[in-house]
Design a protein around this motif. Structure first.
Motif, PDB file in Angstrom:
ATOM      1  N   ALA A  36       0.867  -1.048  -0.073  1.00  0.00           N
ATOM      2  CA  ALA A  36       0.012  -0.028   0.019  1.00  0.00           C
ATOM      3  C   ALA A  36       0.853   1.325  -0.034  1.00  0.00           C
ATOM      4  CB  ALA A  36      -0.800   0.025   1.275  1.00  0.00           C
ATOM      5  N   GLU A  37       1.848   1.286   0.678  1.00  0.00           N
ATOM      6  CA  GLU A  37       2.885   2.243   0.744  1.00  0.00           C
ATOM      7  C   GLU A  37       3.495   2.593  -0.670  1.00  0.00           C
ATOM      8  OE1 GLU A  37       4.688   2.929   4.858  1.00  0.00           O
ATOM      9  OE2 GLU A  37       5.061   0.854   4.215  1.00  0.00           O
ATOM     10  N   ILE A  38       4.123   1.440  -1.173  1.00  0.00           N
ATOM     11  CA  ILE A  38       4.471   1.778  -2.565  1.00  0.00           C
ATOM     12  C   ILE A  38       3.628   2.155  -3.604  1.00  0.00           C
ATOM     13  CG2 ILE A  38       5.606   0.260  -4.574  1.00  0.00           C
ATOM     14  CD1 ILE A  38       6.932  -1.451  -2.438  1.00  0.00           C
ATOM     15  N   CYS A  39       2.144   1.867  -3.288  1.00  0.00           N
ATOM     16  CA  CYS A  39       1.274   2.245  -4.206  1.00  0.00           C
ATOM     17  C   CYS A  39       1.195   3.799  -4.187  1.00  0.00           C
ATOM     18  CB  CYS A  39       0.046   1.637  -4.102  1.00  0.00           C
ATOM     19  SG  CYS A  39      -1.489   2.132  -5.137  1.00  0.00           S
ATOM     20  N   ALA A  40       1.101   4.413  -2.965  1.00  0.00           N
ATOM     21  CA  ALA A  40       0.883   5.613  -2.671  1.00  0.00           C
ATOM     22  C   ALA A  40       2.168   6.509  -3.426  1.00  0.00           C
ATOM     23  CB  ALA A  40       1.011   5.970  -1.217  1.00  0.00           C
ATOM     24  N   MET A  41       3.502   5.918  -3.002  1.00  0.00           N
ATOM     25  CA  MET A  41       4.628   6.369  -3.683  1.00  0.00           C
ATOM     26  C   MET A  41       4.909   6.373  -5.337  1.00  0.00           C
ATOM     27  SD  MET A  41       7.558   5.123  -0.975  1.00  0.00           S
ATOM     28  CE  MET A  41       8.538   6.411  -1.656  1.00  0.00           C
ATOM     29  N   ARG A  42       4.054   5.389  -5.906  1.00  0.00           N
ATOM     30  CA  ARG A  42       3.966   5.353  -7.109  1.00  0.00           C
ATOM     31  C   ARG A  42       3.068   6.583  -7.622  1.00  0.00           C
ATOM     32  NH1 ARG A  42       1.630   0.722  -7.465  1.00  0.00           N
ATOM     33  NH2 ARG A  42       3.585  -0.587  -7.962  1.00  0.00           N
ATOM     34  N   ARG A  43       2.091   6.712  -6.929  1.00  0.00           N
ATOM     35  CA  ARG A  43       1.191   7.960  -7.149  1.00  0.00           C
ATOM     36  C   ARG A  43       1.983   9.309  -7.207  1.00  0.00           C
ATOM     37  NH1 ARG A  43      -4.288   7.811  -6.561  1.00  0.00           N
ATOM     38  NH2 ARG A  43      -4.222  10.119  -6.966  1.00  0.00           N
ATOM     39  N   SER A  44       2.749   9.382  -6.141  1.00  0.00           N
ATOM     40  CA  SER A  44       3.470  10.453  -5.874  1.00  0.00           C
ATOM     41  C   SER A  44       4.586  10.672  -7.132  1.00  0.00           C
ATOM     42  CB  SER A  44       4.274  10.477  -4.582  1.00  0.00           C
ATOM     43  OG  SER A  44       5.120  11.683  -4.388  1.00  0.00           O
ATOM     44  N   GLY A  45       4.953   9.593  -7.439  1.00  0.00           N
ATOM     45  CA  GLY A  45       6.181   9.689  -8.585  1.00  0.00           C
ATOM     46  C   GLY A  45       5.431  10.020  -9.969  1.00  0.00           C
ATOM     47  N   GLN A  46       4.066   9.674 -10.085  1.00  0.00           N
ATOM     48  CA  GLN A  46       3.369   9.866 -11.309  1.00  0.00           C
ATOM     49  C   GLN A  46       3.192  11.179 -11.435  1.00  0.00           C
ATOM     50  OE1 GLN A  46       0.302   7.058 -10.849  1.00  0.00           O
ATOM     51  NE2 GLN A  46       1.427   5.305 -12.013  1.00  0.00           N
ATOM     52  N   THR A  47       2.728  11.907 -10.100  1.00  0.00           N
ATOM     53  CA  THR A  47       2.403  13.232 -10.092  1.00  0.00           C
ATOM     54  C   THR A  47       3.482  13.947 -10.279  1.00  0.00           C
ATOM     55  OG1 THR A  47       0.743  12.955  -8.525  1.00  0.00           O
ATOM     56  CG2 THR A  47       1.625  15.139  -8.478  1.00  0.00           C
ATOM     57  N   THR A  48       4.773  13.795  -9.881  1.00  0.00           N
ATOM     58  CA  THR A  48       5.889  14.484  -9.926  1.00  0.00           C
ATOM     59  C   THR A  48       6.751  14.406 -11.520  1.00  0.00           C
ATOM     60  OG1 THR A  48       6.725  13.998  -7.864  1.00  0.00           O
ATOM     61  CG2 THR A  48       8.594  14.805  -9.331  1.00  0.00           C
ATOM     62  N   SER A  49       6.391  13.096 -12.170  1.00  0.00           N
ATOM     63  CA  SER A  49       6.761  12.941 -13.387  1.00  0.00           C
ATOM     64  C   SER A  49       5.961  13.923 -14.482  1.00  0.00           C
ATOM     65  CB  SER A  49       6.683  11.781 -13.874  1.00  0.00           C
ATOM     66  OG  SER A  49       7.553  10.767 -13.144  1.00  0.00           O
ATOM     67  N   LYS A  50       4.500  13.977 -14.182  1.00  0.00           N
ATOM     68  CA  LYS A  50       3.618  14.687 -14.959  1.00  0.00           C
ATOM     69  C   LYS A  50       4.205  16.491 -14.679  1.00  0.00           C
ATOM     70  CE  LYS A  50      -0.246  11.751 -14.590  1.00  0.00           C
ATOM     71  NZ  LYS A  50      -1.670  11.639 -14.094  1.00  0.00           N
ATOM     72  N   ALA A  51       4.438  16.698 -13.660  1.00  0.00           N
ATOM     73  CA  ALA A  51       4.759  18.096 -13.456  1.00  0.00           C
ATOM     74  C   ALA A  51       5.809  18.699 -14.065  1.00  0.00           C
ATOM     75  CB  ALA A  51       4.650  18.550 -11.783  1.00  0.00           C
ATOM     76  N   VAL A  52       7.097  17.868 -13.883  1.00  0.00           N
ATOM     77  CA  VAL A  52       8.307  18.026 -14.534  1.00  0.00           C
ATOM     78  C   VAL A  52       8.204  18.205 -15.948  1.00  0.00           C
ATOM     79  CG1 VAL A  52      10.807  17.393 -14.650  1.00  0.00           C
ATOM     80  CG2 VAL A  52       9.485  17.178 -12.360  1.00  0.00           C
ATOM     81  N   THR A  53       7.501  17.211 -16.551  1.00  0.00           N
ATOM     82  CA  THR A  53       7.223  17.115 -18.142  1.00  0.00           C
ATOM     83  C   THR A  53       6.438  18.277 -18.623  1.00  0.00           C
ATOM     84  OG1 THR A  53       7.219  14.915 -18.105  1.00  0.00           O
ATOM     85  CG2 THR A  53       6.303  15.657 -19.929  1.00  0.00           C
ATOM     86  N   LYS A  54       5.518  18.374 -17.533  1.00  0.00           N
ATOM     87  CA  LYS A  54       5.066  20.061 -17.933  1.00  0.00           C
ATOM     88  C   LYS A  54       5.735  21.179 -17.967  1.00  0.00           C
ATOM     89  CE  LYS A  54       0.867  22.647 -16.397  1.00  0.00           C
ATOM     90  NZ  LYS A  54      -0.237  22.774 -15.590  1.00  0.00           N
ATOM     91  N   GLY A  55       6.814  21.131 -16.898  1.00  0.00           N
ATOM     92  CA  GLY A  55       7.791  22.104 -16.720  1.00  0.00           C
ATOM     93  C   GLY A  55       8.678  22.327 -18.153  1.00  0.00           C
ATOM     94  N   MET A  56       9.161  20.835 -18.718  1.00  0.00           N
ATOM     95  CA  MET A  56       9.878  20.865 -19.974  1.00  0.00           C
ATOM     96  C   MET A  56       9.037  21.573 -21.122  1.00  0.00           C
ATOM     97  SD  MET A  56      11.529  17.023 -20.113  1.00  0.00           S
ATOM     98  CE  MET A  56      12.798  16.411 -18.860  1.00  0.00           C
ATOM     99  N   ARG A  57       7.745  21.366 -21.157  1.00  0.00           N
ATOM    100  CA  ARG A  57       7.271  21.899 -22.450  1.00  0.00           C
ATOM    101  C   ARG A  57       7.047  23.171 -22.145  1.00  0.00           C
ATOM    102  NH1 ARG A  57       4.595  18.218 -25.371  1.00  0.00           N
ATOM    103  NH2 ARG A  57       4.420  16.006 -24.538  1.00  0.00           N
ATOM    104  N   ALA A  58       6.881  23.887 -21.118  1.00  0.00           N
ATOM    105  CA  ALA A  58       6.785  25.489 -20.599  1.00  0.00           C
ATOM    106  C   ALA A  58       7.977  26.207 -20.787  1.00  0.00           C
ATOM    107  CB  ALA A  58       6.268  25.615 -19.635  1.00  0.00           C
ATOM    108  N   THR A  59       9.140  25.452 -20.842  1.00  0.00           N
ATOM    109  CA  THR A  59      10.474  26.136 -20.921  1.00  0.00           C
ATOM    110  C   THR A  59      10.910  26.981 -22.168  1.00  0.00           C
ATOM    111  OG1 THR A  59      11.644  24.555 -19.378  1.00  0.00           O
ATOM    112  CG2 THR A  59      12.759  25.784 -20.565  1.00  0.00           C
ATOM    113  N   GLN A  60      11.217  28.258 -21.736  1.00  0.00           N
ATOM    114  CA  GLN A  60      11.614  29.025 -23.062  1.00  0.00           C
ATOM    115  C   GLN A  60      12.583  30.035 -22.362  1.00  0.00           C
ATOM    116  OE1 GLN A  60       8.134  31.269 -24.086  1.00  0.00           O
ATOM    117  NE2 GLN A  60       7.297  31.584 -22.304  1.00  0.00           N
ATOM    118  N   GLU A  61      13.440  30.529 -23.404  1.00  0.00           N
ATOM    119  CA  GLU A  61      14.363  31.555 -23.037  1.00  0.00           C
ATOM    120  C   GLU A  61      13.938  32.863 -22.412  1.00  0.00           C
ATOM    121  OE1 GLU A  61      18.013  34.350 -25.461  1.00  0.00           O
ATOM    122  OE2 GLU A  61      16.239  33.334 -26.603  1.00  0.00           O
ATOM    123  N   GLY A  62      14.690  33.418 -21.312  1.00  0.00           N
ATOM    124  CA  GLY A  62      13.836  34.499 -20.775  1.00  0.00           C
ATOM    125  C   GLY A  62      12.990  34.249 -19.503  1.00  0.00           C
ATOM    126  N   MET A  63      12.654  32.851 -19.413  1.00  0.00           N
ATOM    127  CA  MET A  63      11.796  32.567 -18.309  1.00  0.00           C
ATOM    128  C   MET A  63      12.610  32.559 -16.951  1.00  0.00           C
ATOM    129  SD  MET A  63       9.944  28.969 -17.888  1.00  0.00           S
ATOM    130  CE  MET A  63       8.550  28.760 -17.159  1.00  0.00           C
TER     131      MET A  63
END
Length: 299
Positions: A36-63
């Motif tokens: 159950a703990e690993i399941c919770a950490m899997r959800r946490s990892g998925q949330t982090t992955s989505k957020a950082v991927t979103k950051g990659m897509r939003a990156t631009q010069e001057g930000m």
């Protein structure tokens, strides 16, 4: 100090009582996670992955670095009502060579790399991951050489973790072997320098000044009192984070100029499962060069 005063008070009030420190026994229980703990950490990892991927897509010069970090942390809540497990590191250019850089006040420039170290806290459990990508969306040749070297090292360490019983301490020692091999492969050490093995180890200590990993759980750096020589087994969750940092202020003079100011870290949260298998809980975020270049700056 407070604990010592409390123990002394107990001794005077109840002189026959035995006081024991339970932190370490509890830490040894916490370091092995339930399904159950690993399941919770899997959800946490998925949330982090989505957020950082979103950051990659939003990156631009001057930000602004701070804007990138804020976007990532804000995504935790919009995705899964998560919170930051720690303040996000967003370090561009030579700032990426500073461990735990937190100023986040520099404008990101074309030609720079940006290093992000982030983690969501969700359902009481943390994740920890780092990615490095080019602000422009394209790695320069020197940046790509260093990035690929770090990625190859992480893959080698994960292979060792998958194939045999080991510990974080053993993986740390193997990291130096792999880093030296990767740097030799890109002819990083100038011809004629004739460094001894000991001198090469000292140099790599400058370029890789932190441990290869740590335990992850309720806290990002979890169970700190559990020795890193402990054999990793089913239910244990660790972060694996090789890196190379060429800080212009402390690089040896022989380091090629083209590498000055480059800082790369690639980190994933990894669960050790039954049967010697492992699961990368943060694998949803790209880390191959072609995958990164395909999405950076593309909303």
């Amino acid at each position: 100090k407070v604990e010592a005063q409390f123990e002394m008070l107990l001794f005077f009030v109840l002189p026959t009582i035995l006081v024991s420190d339970v932190e370490l026994p509890i830490a040894h229980q916490r370091v092995v996670k339930s399904p159950a703990e690993i399941c919770a950490m899997r959800r946490s990892g998925q949330t982090t992955s989505k957020a950082v991927t979103k950051g990659m897509r939003a990156t631009q010069e001057g930000m602004l670095e701070w804007s990138l970090a804020s976007l990532i942390e804000g995504s935790y809540g919009s995705e899964d009502l998560g919170l930051p497990a720690f303040s996000t590191v967003a370090a561009s250019g030579a700032n990426a060579t500073i461990l735990h850089y937190m100023n986040r006040c520099q404008l990101m420039k074309d030609g720079d790399l940006v290093l992000v170290d982030a983690g969501a806290w969700l359902h009481g459990y943390s994740s920890d991951m780092a990615r490095t990508w080019p602000v422009s969306g394209r790695f320069s040749e020197p940046q790509a050489r260093i990035y690929q070297a770090v990625l190859n090292v992480q893959k080698a360490i994960l292979k060792t973790l998958r194939e045999r019983s080991t510990s974080l301490s053993t993986l740390h020692e193997k990291t130096f072997v792999h880093l030296e091999r990767e740097l030799e492969a890109i002819h990083f050490f100038p011809a004629g320098l004739n460094l001894t093995p000991g001198q090469k180890r000292q140099a790599i200590n400058i370029f890789f000044p932190h441990h290869i990993g740590h335990y992850v759980g309720i806290h990002v750096h979890d169970c700190k009192r559990v020795n890193k020589t402990l054999q990793l087994g089913p239910g244990m969750v660790v972060a694996i984070e090789p890196g190379l940092y060429f800080n212009p202020d402390n690089c040896p003079k022989w380091v090629p100029e083209e590498y000055h100011g480059i800082g790369v870290r690639i980190e994933d949260t990894v669960a050790v499962l039954d049967g010697g298998e492992i699961e990368l809980l943060t694998e949803g975020c790209p880390k191959e060069i072609n995958e990164i270049e395909a999405i950076v700056g593309k909303h």
